[in-house]
Design an enzyme around this catalytic site. Structure first.
Site, mmCIF file in Angstrom:
data_model
loop_
_atom_site.group_PDB
_atom_site.id
_atom_site.type_symbol
_atom_site.label_atom_id
_atom_site.label_comp_id
_atom_site.label_asym_id
_atom_site.label_seq_id
_atom_site.Cartn_x
_atom_site.Cartn_y
_atom_site.Cartn_z
ATOM 1 N N LYS A 14 0.637 -1.198 0.010
ATOM 2 C CA LYS A 14 -0.001 0.010 -0.121
ATOM 3 C C LYS A 14 0.756 1.238 -0.144
ATOM 4 O O LYS A 14 0.628 2.240 -0.753
ATOM 5 C CB LYS A 14 -0.842 0.164 1.382
ATOM 6 C CG LYS A 14 -1.893 -0.965 1.129
ATOM 7 C CD LYS A 14 -2.825 -0.727 2.420
ATOM 8 C CE LYS A 14 -2.288 -0.754 3.823
ATOM 9 N NZ LYS A 14 -1.912 -2.143 4.368
ATOM 10 N N ARG A 89 -9.860 0.871 8.532
ATOM 11 C CA ARG A 89 -9.705 -0.917 8.734
ATOM 12 C C ARG A 89 -10.823 -1.528 9.421
ATOM 13 O O ARG A 89 -10.714 -2.558 9.731
ATOM 14 C CB ARG A 89 -8.404 -0.635 9.659
ATOM 15 C CG ARG A 89 -7.004 -0.915 8.889
ATOM 16 C CD ARG A 89 -6.014 -0.844 9.808
ATOM 17 N NE ARG A 89 -4.868 -1.397 9.521
ATOM 18 C CZ ARG A 89 -3.653 -1.115 9.175
ATOM 19 N NH1 ARG A 89 -3.601 0.384 8.742
ATOM 20 N NH2 ARG A 89 -2.455 -1.528 8.866
ATOM 21 N N ARG A 128 11.763 -6.264 5.434
ATOM 22 C CA ARG A 128 11.391 -4.927 5.122
ATOM 23 C C ARG A 128 12.455 -4.096 6.188
ATOM 24 O O ARG A 128 12.238 -4.633 7.575
ATOM 25 C CB ARG A 128 9.888 -4.485 5.589
ATOM 26 C CG ARG A 128 9.629 -2.991 5.496
ATOM 27 C CD ARG A 128 8.190 -2.657 5.262
ATOM 28 N NE ARG A 128 7.464 -2.855 6.423
ATOM 29 C CZ ARG A 128 6.218 -2.585 6.470
ATOM 30 N NH1 ARG A 128 5.590 -2.268 5.192
ATOM 31 N NH2 ARG A 128 5.473 -2.683 7.447
ATOM 32 N N ARG A 161 10.756 -2.177 12.106
ATOM 33 C CA ARG A 161 9.738 -1.790 12.813
ATOM 34 C C ARG A 161 9.312 -2.693 13.855
ATOM 35 O O ARG A 161 9.390 -4.046 13.630
ATOM 36 C CB ARG A 161 8.450 -1.510 11.832
ATOM 37 C CG ARG A 161 8.424 -0.101 11.171
ATOM 38 C CD ARG A 161 7.167 -0.019 10.144
ATOM 39 N NE ARG A 161 5.864 -0.736 10.508
ATOM 40 C CZ ARG A 161 4.998 -0.639 9.756
ATOM 41 N NH1 ARG A 161 5.116 -0.097 8.771
ATOM 42 N NH2 ARG A 161 3.706 -1.086 10.065
ATOM 43 N N ARG A 172 -0.827 -9.599 12.959
ATOM 44 C CA ARG A 172 -1.472 -8.391 11.882
ATOM 45 C C ARG A 172 -2.190 -9.011 10.824
ATOM 46 O O ARG A 172 -3.164 -8.297 10.395
ATOM 47 C CB ARG A 172 -0.193 -7.674 11.597
ATOM 48 C CG ARG A 172 0.101 -6.778 12.738
ATOM 49 C CD ARG A 172 1.524 -6.113 12.160
ATOM 50 N NE ARG A 172 1.594 -5.332 11.098
ATOM 51 C CZ ARG A 172 2.404 -4.859 10.464
ATOM 52 N NH1 ARG A 172 3.603 -5.600 10.673
ATOM 53 N NH2 ARG A 172 2.431 -3.952 9.387
HETATM 54 P P1 AMP Z 1 0.339 0.399 8.932
HETATM 55 O O1 AMP Z 1 1.579 1.186 8.689
HETATM 56 O O2 AMP Z 1 -0.804 0.797 8.260
HETATM 57 O O3 AMP Z 1 0.653 -1.075 8.649
HETATM 58 O O4 AMP Z 1 -0.327 0.428 10.411
HETATM 59 C C1 AMP Z 1 0.829 0.130 11.392
HETATM 60 C C2 AMP Z 1 -0.373 0.053 12.727
HETATM 61 O O5 AMP Z 1 -0.921 1.222 13.035
HETATM 62 C C3 AMP Z 1 -1.455 -1.042 12.904
HETATM 63 O O6 AMP Z 1 -0.864 -2.425 12.940
HETATM 64 C C4 AMP Z 1 -2.251 -0.569 13.724
HETATM 65 O O7 AMP Z 1 -1.583 -0.901 14.980
HETATM 66 C C5 AMP Z 1 -2.101 0.777 13.443
HETATM 67 N N1 AMP Z 1 -3.256 1.415 12.264
HETATM 68 C C6 AMP Z 1 -2.895 2.193 11.523
HETATM 69 N N2 AMP Z 1 -4.072 2.530 10.812
HETATM 70 C C7 AMP Z 1 -4.929 1.883 11.356
HETATM 71 C C8 AMP Z 1 -6.410 2.093 11.436
HETATM 72 N N3 AMP Z 1 -7.077 2.791 10.355
HETATM 73 N N4 AMP Z 1 -7.114 1.829 12.416
HETATM 74 C C9 AMP Z 1 -6.612 0.938 13.466
HETATM 75 N N5 AMP Z 1 -5.297 1.052 13.693
HETATM 76 C C10 AMP Z 1 -4.643 1.283 12.596
#
Ligand code: AMP
Length: 216
Positions: A14, A89, A128, A161, A172
């Site tokens: 993404k 999400r 990553r 990360r 996840r």
């Molecule tokens: P990402 O970088 O999009 O993979 O997001 C990393 C982490 O941030 C996720 O595993 C969630 O813990 C949190 N997160 C990001 N976006 C959301 C969202 N829209 N709703 C809930 N948690 C989020």
């Protein structure tokens, strides 16, 4: 206001796709994951509320996310074209986004689902490496930095990360299928969903998405 959404499991590409779309179209990139990581690094109230959920690979509560996005939209251009990456999400977030767009006479143009196999996302996430300074992602095999451990773009330190550790990755993915998977049928029913094969090269994915955006 116009909006598109990128949905996909962690590791489906993404963020990389979003960067390519921004470069090609000027859409404003809104990535809740990036916003949360900045909030955690800055030690703000949002960061403190989010940190433990993120470390566990769980979702941050809807209220925190909605507030974050509302503030971002309120501070942005009312005629802007927004690209949401990693948001919504949950069904609740999707419904609140519908309301937020309606309030601003906004239109949701397209939702792109980056469809990737479990093997592909696990191999992408375990390899990553992310820049601590500018957030750019590299991969030890697929996109190696010129100098190991150093960001090509800004010279920042590359790190793993905390949620890219193998057992958190599994969690996840499970969270994605259980809590976010339902959005695919939600947007399909609205007639705005396009499924994109996320195993293609990033240039191909970006070209396909941009062509679909322009065709509408
Ligand atoms: P990402 O970088 O999009 O993979 O997001 C990393 C982490 O941030 C996720 O595993 C969630 O813990 C949190 N997160 C990001 N976006 C959301 C969202 N829209 N709703 C809930 N948690 C989020």
């Amino acid at each position: 206001m116009e909006a598109i959404i990128l949905i996909g499991a962690p590791g489906s590409g993404k963020g990389t796709t979003a960067e390519g779309i921004t470069a090609a179209t000027g859409y404003i990139h809104v990535a809740t994951g990036d916003m949360l990581r900045e909030a955690v690094a800055g030690g703000s109230a949002v960061g403190r509320a989010a940190e433990s959920h993120m470390k566990r690979g769980a979702l941050v509560p809807d209220e925190v996310i909605i507030q974050l996005v509302e503030e971002r939209l309120a501070g942005g251009s009312p005629d802007g074209c927004y690209m949401f990456d990693g948001f919504p999400r949950t069904l609740r977030q999707a419904e609140l986004l519908d309301g937020s767009l309606a309030k601003r006479n906004g239109v949701l143009d397209n939702v792109f689902y980056l469809d990737a196999s479990r093997e592909l996302v696990i191999s992408r996430l375990t390899g990553r490496r992310t820049c601590r300074e500018c957030g750019t992602n590299f991969h030890v095999v697929n996109i190696p930095p010129k100098k190991e451990g150093i960001c090509d773009l800004c010279g920042g330190e590359l790190y793993i990360r905390p949620d890219d550790k193998e057992d958190t990755i599994v969690k996840r993915l499970e969270v994605f299928h259980r809590q976010t998977g339902g959005l695919i049928s939600y947007y399909e029913a609205k007639g705005v969903l396009f499924t994109v094969d996320a195993s293609q090269a990033k240039e191909e994915i970006i070209a396909e998405v941009v062509a679909l955006m322009r065709a509408r």
